[in-house]
Design an enzyme around this catalytic site. Structure first.
Site, PDB file in Angstrom:
ATOM      1  N   GLU A  17      37.089  -6.493 -52.783  1.00 45.30           N
ATOM      2  CA  GLU A  17      37.136  -5.321 -53.668  1.00 45.30           C
ATOM      3  C   GLU A  17      37.772  -5.691 -55.008  1.00 45.30           C
ATOM      4  O   GLU A  17      38.772  -6.388 -55.047  1.00 45.30           O
ATOM      5  CB  GLU A  17      37.954  -4.202 -52.996  1.00 45.30           C
ATOM      6  CG  GLU A  17      38.068  -2.959 -53.855  1.00 45.30           C
ATOM      7  CD  GLU A  17      38.630  -1.775 -53.082  1.00 45.30           C
ATOM      8  OE1 GLU A  17      38.123  -1.469 -51.988  1.00 45.30           O
ATOM      9  OE2 GLU A  17      39.589  -1.162 -53.586  1.00 45.30           O
ATOM     10  N   ARG A 109      35.991  11.190 -51.632  1.00 43.61           N
ATOM     11  CA  ARG A 109      36.452  12.402 -52.311  1.00 43.61           C
ATOM     12  C   ARG A 109      37.287  12.014 -53.520  1.00 43.61           C
ATOM     13  O   ARG A 109      37.185  12.607 -54.583  1.00 43.61           O
ATOM     14  CB  ARG A 109      37.289  13.263 -51.354  1.00 43.61           C
ATOM     15  CG  ARG A 109      37.651  14.592 -51.978  1.00 43.61           C
ATOM     16  CD  ARG A 109      38.796  15.259 -51.285  1.00 43.61           C
ATOM     17  NE  ARG A 109      40.021  14.496 -51.431  1.00 43.61           N
ATOM     18  CZ  ARG A 109      41.144  14.753 -50.789  1.00 43.61           C
ATOM     19  NH1 ARG A 109      41.189  15.759 -49.944  1.00 43.61           N
ATOM     20  NH2 ARG A 109      42.220  14.023 -50.987  1.00 43.61           N
ATOM     21  N   HIS A 148      44.405   9.909 -42.328  1.00 42.32           N
ATOM     22  CA  HIS A 148      44.533  10.248 -43.746  1.00 42.32           C
ATOM     23  C   HIS A 148      45.775  11.127 -43.923  1.00 42.32           C
ATOM     24  O   HIS A 148      46.089  11.952 -43.058  1.00 42.32           O
ATOM     25  CB  HIS A 148      43.267  10.994 -44.203  1.00 42.32           C
ATOM     26  CG  HIS A 148      43.253  11.314 -45.662  1.00 42.32           C
ATOM     27  ND1 HIS A 148      43.593  12.544 -46.158  1.00 42.32           N
ATOM     28  CD2 HIS A 148      42.966  10.548 -46.740  1.00 42.32           C
ATOM     29  CE1 HIS A 148      43.497  12.528 -47.493  1.00 42.32           C
ATOM     30  NE2 HIS A 148      43.114  11.320 -47.859  1.00 42.32           N
TER      31      HIS A 148
END
Ligand code: FAD
Length: 286
Positions: A17, A109, A148
């Protein structure tokens, strides 16, 4: 190429990443040589973050993802968040990604920024995933081995993964973690709950005091005693912490691959040297 095809071809998918540098074209040019070094490690794909930390993003994610794919010949995964976007903006971004040949999108999100009024066209990542999927992209989703932060329980958070999968998500990438036991427990729970898509394990090598202060302190990841001892031991030894951090990440990843993980997602923080050192320690298993 759709990234889900990789999982039937590879024993363990390996991805890296990167994040867009802060603003301006000059800084994009400083990223490109780093991307070339990362490409030399032959990752299966490189993902590019989008407006991380709740900030409004620009088109640099698309530019970087296109460069990775077009110039470096490595598949790319463009992150996309919806917390600060309206439907029209999402459609514009998807069109731009399509025009640039991007086929894979990580639908998120995004973090809620208390200083920005939240947009409400999409409440959850699954609602964005559905639109991205219908637009013809392969969709990837995020997951959290320790649950989360907004979830009441890990079990509930795992159950909520079904919304993403029903919306078309073909594989998941985890939040970083330092304790493999936490990952194995999550994987077990997810499989029992019927979450059957491949799950890549997210690992971040911690190699500097700044990272300890920023990332580790801010992350809600639990810290095994071996990890906290390492941090204390090398508190005043920059090189010692670097070497120990690389070694920790290598041992963590080797255990994950030997444990049968579908993939490793390396949070390399735009540092090719760190990625290369970790890669050298795991390449025989990939
Ligand atoms: P969601 O899947 O929407 O989940 C948010 C919360 O809502 C969770 O608690 C979940 O359990 C719950 N939930 C989900 N669906 C429902 C439902 N239908 N009903 C009730 N509750 C529900 N952030 C960025 O800003 N940019 C990035 O590039 C970025 N990249 C990331 C990459 C990875 C691999 C990961 C793990 C995270 C990344 N993030 C990024 C951070 C991410 O945006 C935040 O963690 C965010 O708070 C949650 O995003 P999500 O997509 O998981 O949200």
């Amino acid at each position: 190429m759709y990234l889900n095809e990789l999982f039937s071809m590879k024993n363990c998918v390996f991805s890296i990443e990167v994040f867009p540098p802060k603003k301006n074209v000059a800084s994009l040019n400083t990223l490109y040589p780093k991307l070339k070094e990362l490409a030399a490690l032959s990752p299966d794909f490189i993902s590019v973050t989008y407006g991380a930390g709740g900030n409004v993003a620009d088109d640099s994610t698309c530019q970087i993802a296109a460069y990775i794919k077009r110039e470096l010949g490595i598949e790319s995964l463009a992150h996309l968040t919806c917390v600060n976007s309206e439907k029209e903006q999402i459609q514009d971004t998807l069109q731009q990604l399509r025009q640039n040949g991007i086929e894979n999108v990580l639908a998120l999100r995004g973090d809620i920024n208390p200083n920005l009024p939240r947009k409400t066209d999409y409440r959850y990542a699954s609602e964005l995933a559905s639109v991205v999927h219908e637009s013809g992209f392969n969709v990837v989703g995020a997951c959290y081995p320790e649950g989360h932060v907004e979830s009441d329980s890990l079990r509930q958070d795992v159950e909520n993964l079904h919304y993403k999968i029903e919306a078309g998500v073909t594989h998941l990438i985890t939040q970083l973690f330092f304790d493999n036991g936490v990952f194995y427990r999550f994987l077990n729970l997810a499989r029992k709950a019927g979450v059957s898509v491949p799950i890549e394990a997210g690992v971040m090598p911690i190699v500097s005091k700044t990272q300890v202060e920023r990332t580790v302190a801010l992350s809600s990841a639990s810290l095994p005693s071996e990890f906290t001892k390492m941090i204390s031991k090398y508190d005043h030894d920059e090189q010692g912490l670097f070497d120990a951090g690389i070694d920790y990440a290598i041992r963590q990843i080797r255990d994950l691959i030997e444990g049968g993980t579908d993939g490793i997602h390396l949070y390399a923080m735009n540092r090719p040297m760190v990625a290369r050192k970790v890669y050298e320690g795991i390449k025989d298993l990939l």
